[in-house]
Design a protein around this motif. Structure first.
Motif, PDB file in Angstrom:
ATOM      1  N   LEU A 132     -67.488   8.889  49.469  1.00 32.86           N
ATOM      2  CA  LEU A 132     -68.432   9.032  48.369  1.00 32.86           C
ATOM      3  C   LEU A 132     -69.805   9.478  48.859  1.00 32.86           C
ATOM      4  CD1 LEU A 132     -67.520   5.829  46.328  1.00 32.86           C
ATOM      5  CD2 LEU A 132     -66.773   8.176  45.924  1.00 32.86           C
ATOM      6  N   SER A 133     -69.962   9.658  50.147  1.00 37.63           N
ATOM      7  CA  SER A 133     -71.236  10.001  50.759  1.00 37.63           C
ATOM      8  C   SER A 133     -70.977  10.973  51.897  1.00 37.63           C
ATOM      9  CB  SER A 133     -71.905   8.725  51.280  1.00 37.63           C
ATOM     10  OG  SER A 133     -73.106   8.997  51.961  1.00 37.63           O
ATOM     11  N   LEU A 134     -71.975  11.781  52.226  1.00 37.59           N
ATOM     12  CA  LEU A 134     -71.833  12.781  53.291  1.00 37.59           C
ATOM     13  C   LEU A 134     -70.540  13.585  53.141  1.00 37.59           C
ATOM     14  CD1 LEU A 134     -73.085  11.364  56.716  1.00 37.59           C
ATOM     15  CD2 LEU A 134     -74.154  13.063  55.253  1.00 37.59           C
ATOM     16  N   ARG A 135     -70.310  14.039  51.931  1.00 40.47           N
ATOM     17  CA  ARG A 135     -69.069  14.771  51.685  1.00 40.47           C
ATOM     18  C   ARG A 135     -69.129  16.190  52.257  1.00 40.47           C
ATOM     19  NH1 ARG A 135     -65.260  13.276  48.567  1.00 40.47           N
ATOM     20  NH2 ARG A 135     -64.939  15.373  47.693  1.00 40.47           N
ATOM     21  N   ALA A 136     -70.324  16.768  52.342  1.00 39.17           N
ATOM     22  CA  ALA A 136     -70.473  18.073  52.988  1.00 39.17           C
ATOM     23  C   ALA A 136     -70.620  17.862  54.487  1.00 39.17           C
ATOM     24  CB  ALA A 136     -71.668  18.817  52.412  1.00 39.17           C
ATOM     25  N   SER A 137     -69.689  17.123  55.036  1.00 38.95           N
ATOM     26  CA  SER A 137     -69.630  16.795  56.462  1.00 38.95           C
ATOM     27  C   SER A 137     -68.210  16.350  56.747  1.00 38.95           C
ATOM     28  CB  SER A 137     -70.623  15.668  56.792  1.00 38.95           C
ATOM     29  OG  SER A 137     -70.549  15.297  58.155  1.00 38.95           O
ATOM     30  N   VAL A 138     -67.688  16.727  57.891  1.00 41.81           N
ATOM     31  CA  VAL A 138     -66.309  16.392  58.245  1.00 41.81           C
ATOM     32  C   VAL A 138     -66.310  15.168  59.147  1.00 41.81           C
ATOM     33  CG1 VAL A 138     -64.217  17.198  59.387  1.00 41.81           C
ATOM     34  CG2 VAL A 138     -65.582  18.783  58.002  1.00 41.81           C
ATOM     35  N   THR A 139     -65.645  14.113  58.697  1.00 36.21           N
ATOM     36  CA  THR A 139     -65.611  12.843  59.419  1.00 36.21           C
ATOM     37  C   THR A 139     -64.164  12.514  59.760  1.00 36.21           C
ATOM     38  OG1 THR A 139     -67.438  12.151  57.994  1.00 36.21           O
ATOM     39  CG2 THR A 139     -66.436  10.462  59.374  1.00 36.21           C
ATOM     40  N   ALA A 140     -63.926  11.972  60.952  1.00 37.05           N
ATOM     41  CA  ALA A 140     -62.549  11.802  61.400  1.00 37.05           C
ATOM     42  C   ALA A 140     -62.364  10.519  62.194  1.00 37.05           C
ATOM     43  CB  ALA A 140     -62.117  12.997  62.260  1.00 37.05           C
ATOM     44  N   GLU A 141     -61.114  10.131  62.329  1.00 36.99           N
ATOM     45  CA  GLU A 141     -60.688   9.129  63.296  1.00 36.99           C
ATOM     46  C   GLU A 141     -60.030   9.861  64.452  1.00 36.99           C
ATOM     47  OE1 GLU A 141     -57.858   5.132  63.728  1.00 36.99           O
ATOM     48  OE2 GLU A 141     -57.704   6.403  61.937  1.00 36.99           O
ATOM     49  N   LEU A 142     -60.430   9.529  65.672  1.00 43.14           N
ATOM     50  CA  LEU A 142     -59.812  10.103  66.865  1.00 43.14           C
ATOM     51  C   LEU A 142     -58.846   9.088  67.461  1.00 43.14           C
ATOM     52  CD1 LEU A 142     -62.964  11.597  68.672  1.00 43.14           C
ATOM     53  CD2 LEU A 142     -61.629  12.572  66.777  1.00 43.14           C
ATOM     54  N   ALA A 143     -57.742   9.579  67.990  1.00 42.55           N
ATOM     55  CA  ALA A 143     -56.772   8.701  68.648  1.00 42.55           C
ATOM     56  C   ALA A 143     -56.368   9.306  69.987  1.00 42.55           C
ATOM     57  CB  ALA A 143     -55.542   8.489  67.769  1.00 42.55           C
ATOM     58  N   PHE A 144     -56.194   8.436  70.990  1.00 41.97           N
ATOM     59  CA  PHE A 144     -55.826   8.854  72.337  1.00 41.97           C
ATOM     60  C   PHE A 144     -54.588   8.066  72.749  1.00 41.97           C
ATOM     61  CE2 PHE A 144     -60.431   8.009  71.879  1.00 41.97           C
ATOM     62  CZ  PHE A 144     -60.839   9.302  71.593  1.00 41.97           C
ATOM     63  N   ASP A 145     -53.512   8.789  73.001  1.00 39.05           N
ATOM     64  CA  ASP A 145     -52.232   8.165  73.320  1.00 39.05           C
ATOM     65  C   ASP A 145     -51.773   8.649  74.698  1.00 39.05           C
ATOM     66  OD1 ASP A 145     -49.769   6.933  73.297  1.00 39.05           O
ATOM     67  OD2 ASP A 145     -48.891   8.263  71.788  1.00 39.05           O
ATOM     68  N   ASP A 146     -52.044   7.832  75.715  1.00 37.79           N
ATOM     69  CA  ASP A 146     -51.728   8.203  77.108  1.00 37.79           C
ATOM     70  C   ASP A 146     -52.247   9.608  77.419  1.00 37.79           C
ATOM     71  OD1 ASP A 146     -50.555   5.809  77.834  1.00 37.79           O
ATOM     72  OD2 ASP A 146     -48.526   6.449  77.307  1.00 37.79           O
ATOM     73  N   LEU A 147     -53.457   9.855  77.003  1.00 37.14           N
ATOM     74  CA  LEU A 147     -54.090  11.154  77.216  1.00 37.14           C
ATOM     75  C   LEU A 147     -54.529  11.250  78.677  1.00 37.14           C
ATOM     76  CD1 LEU A 147     -56.640  12.823  74.842  1.00 37.14           C
ATOM     77  CD2 LEU A 147     -57.107  12.724  77.270  1.00 37.14           C
ATOM     78  N   ARG A 148     -54.035  12.265  79.352  1.00 32.31           N
ATOM     79  CA  ARG A 148     -54.284  12.392  80.796  1.00 32.31           C
ATOM     80  C   ARG A 148     -55.411  13.395  81.046  1.00 32.31           C
ATOM     81  NH1 ARG A 148     -51.327  11.022  85.354  1.00 32.31           N
ATOM     82  NH2 ARG A 148     -49.748  10.165  83.943  1.00 32.31           N
ATOM     83  N   LEU A 149     -56.389  12.963  81.858  1.00 27.14           N
ATOM     84  CA  LEU A 149     -57.542  13.783  82.203  1.00 27.14           C
ATOM     85  C   LEU A 149     -57.679  13.862  83.715  1.00 27.14           C
ATOM     86  CD1 LEU A 149     -60.115  12.168  79.729  1.00 27.14           C
ATOM     87  CD2 LEU A 149     -59.147  14.471  79.509  1.00 27.14           C
ATOM     88  N   PRO A 150     -58.183  14.969  84.227  1.00 31.06           N
ATOM     89  CA  PRO A 150     -58.424  15.050  85.665  1.00 31.06           C
ATOM     90  C   PRO A 150     -59.542  14.105  86.092  1.00 31.06           C
ATOM     91  CG  PRO A 150     -59.345  16.969  84.570  1.00 31.06           C
ATOM     92  CD  PRO A 150     -58.557  16.223  83.536  1.00 31.06           C
ATOM     93  N   ALA A 151     -59.605  13.808  87.367  1.00 32.53           N
ATOM     94  CA  ALA A 151     -60.602  12.868  87.887  1.00 32.53           C
ATOM     95  C   ALA A 151     -62.023  13.296  87.546  1.00 32.53           C
ATOM     96  CB  ALA A 151     -60.439  12.727  89.403  1.00 32.53           C
ATOM     97  N   ASP A 152     -62.264  14.607  87.542  1.00 30.14           N
ATOM     98  CA  ASP A 152     -63.628  15.082  87.325  1.00 30.14           C
ATOM     99  C   ASP A 152     -63.989  15.190  85.844  1.00 30.14           C
ATOM    100  OD1 ASP A 152     -62.164  17.282  86.561  1.00 30.14           O
ATOM    101  OD2 ASP A 152     -62.956  18.633  88.102  1.00 30.14           O
ATOM    102  N   ALA A 153     -63.154  14.672  84.940  1.00 27.93           N
ATOM    103  CA  ALA A 153     -63.490  14.652  83.520  1.00 27.93           C
ATOM    104  C   ALA A 153     -64.555  13.613  83.210  1.00 27.93           C
ATOM    105  CB  ALA A 153     -62.249  14.387  82.676  1.00 27.93           C
ATOM    106  N   ALA A 154     -64.706  12.617  84.065  1.00 27.83           N
ATOM    107  CA  ALA A 154     -65.682  11.555  83.838  1.00 27.83           C
ATOM    108  C   ALA A 154     -67.083  12.018  84.227  1.00 27.83           C
ATOM    109  CB  ALA A 154     -65.310  10.318  84.637  1.00 27.83           C
ATOM    110  N   PHE A 155     -68.092  11.558  83.467  1.00 23.45           N
ATOM    111  CA  PHE A 155     -69.471  11.782  83.895  1.00 23.45           C
ATOM    112  C   PHE A 155     -69.666  11.100  85.244  1.00 23.45           C
ATOM    113  CE2 PHE A 155     -70.827  11.979  79.182  1.00 23.45           C
ATOM    114  CZ  PHE A 155     -70.555  13.344  79.136  1.00 23.45           C
TER     115      PHE A 155
END
Length: 394
Positions: A213-236
């Protein structure tokens, strides 16, 4: 200093801007009025944004505009604030797009990322070719982000060259289904860390939140991560704990301080225009004492908020702005803007509840702006702790 006593600039705040900042103001205001305003009611009604919004904003240099290098414009903080103000005068969702892209996702990479992260992502994000999002909030971890459950673990514990495996979810993520890259914060054995996550990585999914009912001209989402694999250098590489995400939130809150002045200004201007033209009992509504009282109080609130925004911009450009000052501005200006929107709505009567007018759309949007990037309660507690020396969060 120029001082033309317009309803929203009684104090001559825009006369304090530099020539460059005024030029940016005029460019963004013209673009927002001509290219965005005619369509925003439809976007709000349909709960969407145009696919080409990112490149159009990038062409104007508005994405990450206050950052240096990597294709970013490197403007003053005040110029960035002015741009936020002019965008939010049309709709808070448009300013949110720019805030999340520039002050959350891009700022996080610019401030905390490796040189490889910066080279890979920032130039494309500055042009709007790549949209970013920022994953911190969870359904059970809003004001208390330290209690997040999203977790990243090493594939081979103890081996700093091994992959990361990410599991969990994030909620209320602006641009989530539009993003090509997500900055995600997660618990690790070494504290909370940030990760640069391409959204085409297997195990990543984003689900648009409907029926808002608010901020409708904006795209809002739920993100999900399921055993998502990243390289070591993906971290800050350096930052640990909440220092990283909170530094980004402080950047975005600063933009809000300016942005809501635009929303309040738009409500005041529409109220003044409507009451000057609409007649009852043979005279314009603006001629009645009670209406003039409303208009005067709205003008005072808009002008005071504009002065707060300018002052915080001056402090930020001088390198002395503190998080508690940003909390001051975020609370005071959002509250002022919401009060103005609500009052403006009453001056339009029944007409004020339709999308033919902007005031209730702004009012609904500001209900969300009041809550995100720190609720009113959290900012007041921060100010109270500063005043008393007694933390009251727990």
């Amino acid at each position: 200093m120029t001082h033309d006593l317009t309803p929203h600039d009684f104090l001559g705040v825009d006369g304090l801007l530099t020539d460059e900042e005024r030029a940016i103001r005029d460019t963004v205001r013209d673009f927002a009025r001509d290219e965005l305003a005619p369509h925003v009611a439809q976007w709000y009604d349909e709960g969407t944004l145009p696919d080409d919004l990112g490149p159009r904003l990038g062409k104007l240099g508005l994405l990450g505009m206050h950052l240096e290098g990597y294709g970013c414009a490197g403007t003053s903080a005040t110029a960035y604030g002015v741009a936020c103000r002019e965008l939010e005068a049309v709709d808070s969702g448009l300013r949110s797009f720019v805030s999340v892209q520039g002050s959350l996702a891009m700022y996080a990479i610019h401030r905390w990322g490796s040189e490889e992260h910066k080279d890979q992502w920032l130039p494309r994000m500055a042009t709007g070719e790549a949209v970013g999002c920022f994953g911190l909030t969870e359904s059970d971890a809003g004001s208390d982000p330290g209690s997040m459950r999203t977790r990243a673990r090493r594939d081979a514990p103890g081996d700093e060259q091994s992959d990361w495996v990410l599991n969990g979810s994030k909620m209320w993520i602006t641009n989530g289904t539009l993003a090509e890259v997500a900055v995600v914060w997660a618990q690790t054995d070494d504290g909370i860390r940030g990760f640069v996550v391409p959204t085409d990585t297997p195990g990543f999914s984003a689900h648009k939140i409907q029926r808002k009912l608010s901020l409708r001209a904006s795209v809002t989402a739920e993100l999900a991560f399921d055993d998502l694999r990243l390289p070591a250098d993906a971290a800050f590489p350096e930052v640990r704990g909440l220092k990283g995400p909170l530094s980004c939130l402080n950047e975005a809150r600063y933009g809000i301080v300016w942005g809501v002045v635009g929303a309040a200004r738009a409500c005041l201007e529409e109220s003044l225009s409507y009451t000057s033209e609409r007649e009852q009992f043979g005279r314009p509504l603006a001629s009645f004492q009670l209406t003039q009282r409303k208009l005067a109080l709205m003008a005072i609130a808009v002008n005071n908020a504009a002065l707060v925004a300018w002052r915080l911009g001056a402090l930020k450009d001088a390198g002395t702005l503190t998080p508690i000052q940003v909390s001051y501005g975020k609370y005071s200006n959002v509250r002022a803007a919401l009060d103005v929107a609500r009052e403006a709505r009453t001056t339009l009567g029944g007409a004020g509840i339709t999308l033919d007018h902007s005031v209730m759309r702004h009012m609904n949007n500001l209900e969300t702006v009041m809550t995100y990037e720190g609720t009113e309660e959290m900012h007041l507690l921060s100010l109270g702790g500063q005043l008393t020396g007694i933390p009251a969060f727990r």
